[in-house]
Design a protein around this motif. Structure first.
Motif, PDB file in Angstrom:
ATOM      1  N   GLU A  55    -109.919 -48.267  61.886  1.00 29.22           N
ATOM      2  CA  GLU A  55    -110.736 -49.019  62.846  1.00 29.22           C
ATOM      3  C   GLU A  55    -110.168 -50.406  63.110  1.00 29.22           C
ATOM      4  OE1 GLU A  55    -114.681 -49.308  61.299  1.00 29.22           O
ATOM      5  OE2 GLU A  55    -115.302 -47.420  62.182  1.00 29.22           O
ATOM      6  N   ALA A  60    -108.594 -49.700  69.492  1.00 33.00           N
ATOM      7  CA  ALA A  60    -108.765 -48.973  70.752  1.00 33.00           C
ATOM      8  C   ALA A  60    -108.907 -47.476  70.514  1.00 33.00           C
ATOM      9  CB  ALA A  60    -107.587 -49.247  71.686  1.00 33.00           C
ATOM     10  N   ARG A  61    -108.182 -46.981  69.534  1.00 27.21           N
ATOM     11  CA  ARG A  61    -108.213 -45.550  69.229  1.00 27.21           C
ATOM     12  C   ARG A  61    -109.312 -45.168  68.253  1.00 27.21           C
ATOM     13  NH1 ARG A  61    -102.394 -43.567  67.646  1.00 27.21           N
ATOM     14  NH2 ARG A  61    -102.012 -45.771  67.886  1.00 27.21           N
ATOM     15  N   TYR A  62    -109.498 -45.989  67.211  1.00 24.58           N
ATOM     16  CA  TYR A  62    -110.383 -45.613  66.113  1.00 24.58           C
ATOM     17  C   TYR A  62    -111.583 -46.534  65.940  1.00 24.58           C
ATOM     18  CZ  TYR A  62    -106.366 -42.783  64.864  1.00 24.58           C
ATOM     19  OH  TYR A  62    -105.335 -41.890  64.887  1.00 24.58           O
ATOM     20  N   ARG A  64    -115.106 -48.680  66.596  1.00 28.89           N
ATOM     21  CA  ARG A  64    -116.456 -48.279  66.997  1.00 28.89           C
ATOM     22  C   ARG A  64    -116.616 -48.517  68.490  1.00 28.89           C
ATOM     23  NH1 ARG A  64    -120.416 -49.488  62.108  1.00 28.89           N
ATOM     24  NH2 ARG A  64    -118.946 -48.995  60.462  1.00 28.89           N
ATOM     25  N   ARG A  65    -117.367 -47.625  69.115  1.00 31.73           N
ATOM     26  CA  ARG A  65    -117.585 -47.745  70.555  1.00 31.73           C
ATOM     27  C   ARG A  65    -119.019 -48.158  70.838  1.00 31.73           C
ATOM     28  NH1 ARG A  65    -115.762 -42.181  72.837  1.00 31.73           N
ATOM     29  NH2 ARG A  65    -116.926 -41.477  71.048  1.00 31.73           N
ATOM     30  N   LEU A  66    -119.197 -48.785  71.978  1.00 33.80           N
ATOM     31  CA  LEU A  66    -120.531 -49.177  72.406  1.00 33.80           C
ATOM     32  C   LEU A  66    -121.336 -47.929  72.752  1.00 33.80           C
ATOM     33  CD1 LEU A  66    -119.549 -52.101  74.786  1.00 33.80           C
ATOM     34  CD2 LEU A  66    -120.421 -52.281  72.452  1.00 33.80           C
ATOM     35  N   GLU A  69    -120.453 -46.283  76.046  1.00 34.15           N
ATOM     36  CA  GLU A  69    -119.236 -45.467  76.033  1.00 34.15           C
ATOM     37  C   GLU A  69    -119.516 -44.091  75.445  1.00 34.15           C
ATOM     38  OE1 GLU A  69    -115.514 -48.281  75.283  1.00 34.15           O
ATOM     39  OE2 GLU A  69    -117.082 -48.504  73.767  1.00 34.15           O
ATOM     40  N   VAL A  70    -120.339 -44.050  74.416  1.00 38.03           N
ATOM     41  CA  VAL A  70    -120.680 -42.778  73.784  1.00 38.03           C
ATOM     42  C   VAL A  70    -121.470 -41.916  74.752  1.00 38.03           C
ATOM     43  CG1 VAL A  70    -121.950 -41.696  71.895  1.00 38.03           C
ATOM     44  CG2 VAL A  70    -120.576 -43.743  71.473  1.00 38.03           C
ATOM     45  N   ASP A  73    -119.200 -40.145  77.186  1.00 36.03           N
ATOM     46  CA  ASP A  73    -118.547 -39.014  76.533  1.00 36.03           C
ATOM     47  C   ASP A  73    -119.526 -37.878  76.317  1.00 36.03           C
ATOM     48  OD1 ASP A  73    -116.145 -40.313  76.503  1.00 36.03           O
ATOM     49  OD2 ASP A  73    -116.248 -40.905  74.397  1.00 36.03           O
TER      50      ASP A  73
END
Length: 111
Positions: A55, A60-62, A64-66, A69-70, A73
């Motif tokens: 993380e 950017a890859r690993y 945590r996302r907001l 954003e989830v 997806d």
């Protein structure tokens, strides 16, 4: 600015404080190295430690996302699921029709 950079500018009465600042910086650097080593060692057997390193190293890859954003997806995943379900339903309906036709054909032959 680090303590070493102040050395040339300090007056004699500030030198005890300068030595103290340098000792603090050295201790903090040593502590940082030790803590990173502990986390790296833990990552060999504990996935949480490995995830933490990933993380922070490649956010950017690993990272945590907001929640927004989830959700995007999840919507994409939901649409893909609908497509798969429709295809499966169509295939199941076709197979059911074929089984019914075979059953009717078999009943006609026996009867």
């Amino acid at each position: 600015m680090v303590a070493g950079e102040h050395a040339a500018q300090c007056e004699d009465n500030e030198s005890p404080f300068l030595a103290f600042m340098e000792a603090i910086e050295t201790a903090e650097a040593s502590s940082e190295v030790s803590l990173v080593e502990i986390i790296r060692n833990a990552s060999q057997t504990k996935w949480v430690a490995a995830a933490w390193l990933l993380e922070r190293r490649w956010p950017a890859r690993y990272g945590r996302r907001l929640a927004s954003e989830v959700r995007i997806d999840d919507q994409r995943d939901s649409r893909e699921s609908e497509i798969w379900e429709d295809a499966l339903r169509k295939r199941t309906d076709e197979e059911l029709d074929r089984i019914i036709a075979l059953t009717e054909h078999t009943e006609g032959v026996e009867g």
